[in-house]
Motif scaffolding. Structure first.
Motif, PDB file in Angstrom:
ATOM      1  N   ARG A 207      -1.530  22.546  96.613  1.00  0.00           N
ATOM      2  CA  ARG A 207      -2.640  22.769  97.287  1.00  0.00           C
ATOM      3  C   ARG A 207      -2.970  24.118  97.796  1.00  0.00           C
ATOM      4  O   ARG A 207      -4.078  24.525  97.656  1.00  0.00           O
ATOM      5  N   ARG A 212      -6.782  20.643  93.769  1.00  0.00           N
ATOM      6  CA  ARG A 212      -7.708  19.846  94.431  1.00  0.00           C
ATOM      7  C   ARG A 212      -7.106  18.560  94.667  1.00  0.00           C
ATOM      8  O   ARG A 212      -7.859  17.663  95.256  1.00  0.00           O
ATOM      9  N   PHE A 229      -3.786  16.389 100.910  1.00  0.00           N
ATOM     10  CA  PHE A 229      -4.855  16.842 100.443  1.00  0.00           C
ATOM     11  C   PHE A 229      -6.004  16.368 101.124  1.00  0.00           C
ATOM     12  O   PHE A 229      -7.108  16.810 100.877  1.00  0.00           O
TER      13      PHE A 229
END
Length: 287
Positions: A207, A212, A229
């Motif tokens: 991350r 993503r 995330f």
């Protein structure tokens, strides 16, 4: 950045229909049914048939996008996959293409599956040195919606382990080229199902590198990856505050608390809000 799905991806073997409902409801942003590596050769015809039902399951959460991983486009199995997919009553929203090495791989799949009423999002699975070398051409394809990294095949092909250091060059290249093209890049699964600490550590690292999202091979991994995330309510609230302060100041440098916020940080806040699904943004109770 594109609005193509990112976040938590969960991959489920296509020849195990008993697991389909769990895959849909595990909390992943994307659930993929697999026709490739997790399916034995002898079970691939069964997987193609069973996978039809993956896209017609009742009560699939609206927040979960459904897709499929086909076999590598240069194989005979892929030809059979594409022929079968063309007849699915409900087509997949995402098609993950293994061993993507050139834009031609994307063109072949797009030609087989695109129709006037449906254009699946094509993600290239990058897992060979040739693919890394060809990333500048691959990301320029008009058919490409995103990338996914495959450490297992990549490590085997270069003769290394899957440890952080040997994979760092490829991961950095993926992030750089994906960002230049404005598309998301999703990281490889973490294969030790009992090592939640290792999963979290690797998720944080990718991350921070610019990935993503991250893919999972078991529902028990979803919560750990999601915690990394998906932005927290505090992060969403701060991003909103940054954007609002910047708009009030009509650009330039603004101050929030003890921190000076410049245009790059304002854009970062906007990017976070843009790529956060509405159901996550509203979960913090803010208007």
């Amino acid at each position: 950045m594109t609005n193509a799905p990112a976040g938590v991806w969960l991959i489920t073997p296509g020849h195990t229909p008993a697991r389909f409902t769990r895959a849909h409801t595990a909390g992943a942003d994307v659930a993929l049914v697999d026709l490739e590596d997790s399916v034995p050769v002898a079970a691939k015809p069964e997987a193609r048939t069973s996978a039809r039902g993956f896209f017609t399951q009742p009560d699939t959460p609206a927040s979960c996008t459904l897709g499929i991983r086909i076999n590598a486009p240069t194989t005979r199995e892929a030809v059979k996959d594409l022929a079968a997919l063309a007849d699915y009553p409900v087509p997949p929203a995402i098609v993950l293409i293994p061993k993507t090495e050139t834009p031609r791989d994307l063109e072949v799949v797009a030609a087989a599956l695109e129709s006037p009423g449906h254009r699946p999002l094509l993600y290239g699975l990058i897992e060979t040195p040739q693919a890394i070398q060809n990333l500048p051409e691959i990301v320029r394809s008009s058919h490409l919606s995103g990338l996914l990294f495959g450490t297992a095949d990549y490590a085997r092909s270069i003769g290394s382990s899957r440890a952080w250091e040997p994979m760092l060059y490829a991961r950095s290249a993926l992030v750089t080229h994906a960002a230049a093209a404005g598309i998301p890049v999703i990281d490889s699964p973490y294969f030790d199902l009992d090592d939640q600490d290792g999963l979290r550590t690797e998720s944080l690292r990718v991350r921070d590198l610019g990935f993503r999202g991250k893919s999972c091979v078991h529902p028990r991994q979803v919560a750990s990856v999601a915690a990394v995330f998906r932005p927290t309510p505090a992060q969403i609230a701060r991003a909103r505050a940054i954007v609002a302060a910047a708009e009030d100041a009509a650009g330039g440098i603004v101050r929030i608390g003890h921190q000076m916020i410049g245009p790059p940080m304002v854009q970062e806040a906007r990017d976070l809000l843009d790529r956060t699904p509405t159901h996550v943004i509203t979960a913090d109770g803010a208007p």
